[in-house]
Design a protein around this motif. Sequence first.
Motif, short mmCIF file in Angstrom:
data_model
loop_
_atom_site.label_atom_id
_atom_site.label_comp_id
_atom_site.label_asym_id
_atom_site.label_seq_id
_atom_site.Cartn_x
_atom_site.Cartn_y
_atom_site.Cartn_z
N ASP A 90 0.85 -1.20 0.00
CA ASP A 90 0.00 0.00 0.00
C ASP A 90 0.89 1.25 0.00
O ASP A 90 1.58 1.51 0.98
N PRO A 91 0.89 2.04 -1.09
CA PRO A 91 1.74 3.23 -1.12
C PRO A 91 1.13 4.42 -0.39
O PRO A 91 1.83 5.40 -0.11
N VAL A 92 -0.16 4.35 -0.09
CA VAL A 92 -0.83 5.44 0.61
C VAL A 92 -0.55 5.38 2.10
O VAL A 92 -0.30 6.40 2.76
N VAL A 93 -0.58 4.18 2.64
CA VAL A 93 -0.30 3.94 4.07
C VAL A 93 0.80 2.88 4.12
O VAL A 93 0.52 1.68 4.23
N PRO A 94 2.06 3.29 4.05
CA PRO A 94 3.17 2.34 3.91
C PRO A 94 3.54 1.66 5.22
O PRO A 94 2.96 1.93 6.28
N LYS A 95 4.56 0.81 5.14
CA LYS A 95 4.94 -0.02 6.28
C LYS A 95 5.31 0.80 7.50
O LYS A 95 5.02 0.41 8.64
N GLU A 96 5.96 1.94 7.32
CA GLU A 96 6.32 2.73 8.50
C GLU A 96 5.10 3.19 9.29
O GLU A 96 5.15 3.34 10.50
N HIS B 134 -3.50 -0.35 -2.21
CA HIS B 134 -4.56 0.30 -1.46
C HIS B 134 -5.94 -0.12 -2.02
O HIS B 134 -6.05 -0.58 -3.16
N SER B 135 -6.97 -0.01 -1.21
CA SER B 135 -8.38 -0.18 -1.64
C SER B 135 -8.68 -1.52 -2.27
O SER B 135 -9.50 -1.61 -3.20
N PRO C 223 -4.09 2.99 -11.13
CA PRO C 223 -2.87 2.26 -11.46
C PRO C 223 -1.69 2.64 -10.56
O PRO C 223 -1.39 3.82 -10.37
N GLY C 224 -1.06 1.62 -9.97
CA GLY C 224 0.09 1.82 -9.13
C GLY C 224 -0.22 2.25 -7.71
O GLY C 224 0.68 2.31 -6.87
N ILE C 225 -1.48 2.56 -7.42
CA ILE C 225 -1.85 3.04 -6.09
C ILE C 225 -2.90 2.15 -5.44
O ILE C 225 -2.72 1.68 -4.32
N ALA C 226 -3.99 1.92 -6.14
CA ALA C 226 -5.11 1.15 -5.59
C ALA C 226 -5.54 0.11 -6.60
O ALA C 226 -5.64 0.40 -7.79
N CYS C 227 -5.82 -1.11 -6.10
CA CYS C 227 -6.22 -2.18 -7.00
C CYS C 227 -7.11 -3.18 -6.27
O CYS C 227 -6.71 -3.74 -5.25
N TYR C 228 -8.29 -3.38 -6.81
CA TYR C 228 -9.23 -4.35 -6.25
C TYR C 228 -8.69 -5.77 -6.40
O TYR C 228 -8.07 -6.11 -7.41
N ASP C 229 -8.90 -6.57 -5.37
CA ASP C 229 -8.54 -7.99 -5.40
C ASP C 229 -9.73 -8.79 -4.91
O ASP C 229 -10.09 -8.70 -3.73
N ALA C 230 -10.35 -9.55 -5.79
CA ALA C 230 -11.60 -10.23 -5.45
C ALA C 230 -11.44 -11.21 -4.30
O ALA C 230 -12.29 -11.28 -3.40
N GLY C 231 -10.36 -11.99 -4.31
CA GLY C 231 -10.17 -12.96 -3.24
C GLY C 231 -9.96 -12.29 -1.90
O GLY C 231 -10.57 -12.69 -0.89
#
Length: 243
Positions: free
Chosen positions: A172-178, A204-205, A214-222
Amino acid sequence: MAVERIDYKAGAVAATGTLVYDEKVAGRRPLLLVAPNWLGVSEDAVERVRSMAGRKYVALVADMYGGGRVAGTPDEAGGLANAVRQDTSERRRRIVAALEALRRESDARGIGDLKRQAAAGFCFGGGNVLELARAGADVQAVICAHGDLVTPMPAKPGDIKAAICVLHGSKDPVVPKEHRDTFEIEMEACGAKWQMLVFGGLLHSFCEIESDVPGIACYDAGAARQSFQLIDDFATAAFAGKL
């Protein structure tokens, strides 16, 4: 399913949330407050909550902007969400007011079980429900899906009454590991009952099919199916005192 617009006062704004429940089900059901993403009380958010509520919950889609406002573009959404983020006390007042509206409206209809209450949020909304928990809300469970994790007002020991569950993507580039690390330090320091599930490789999302960037948020059905099941499972276990 009944879908009703509900007006209530939320901090500095006159809010309009959406109450969702199956009017064919008799008796009182657990309460589920749902804080939507930065677009606000959108049709997608309401439809998602219809699915989440089903026959089991009385749910309210919280309005964090006032007037049931729905952002038309990402730029508009970012401006609205960031304005709320910049005033944590006001942010907490608004999400607490949404919970109070859910309690009041469900009880007035004789359908809400005030002994069983949970809150779930997505993205910006995930941060909103975490602020609800930090404000000491008397709910059993709070679930944050790919949400804001850091706060300028971290919880102190004894502040958080709810069990906390965070669902997050490792990339997630919006809320990263740190931010995850900072959140973990906060939860340990305040003595909260908490857990986090990190989905490897996800952005994200991932629960929201309409939010792909693209590159920020991507739906994943599973991951989305698993997350919605986890929200229900976590809340049910919290209601039963089994966490």
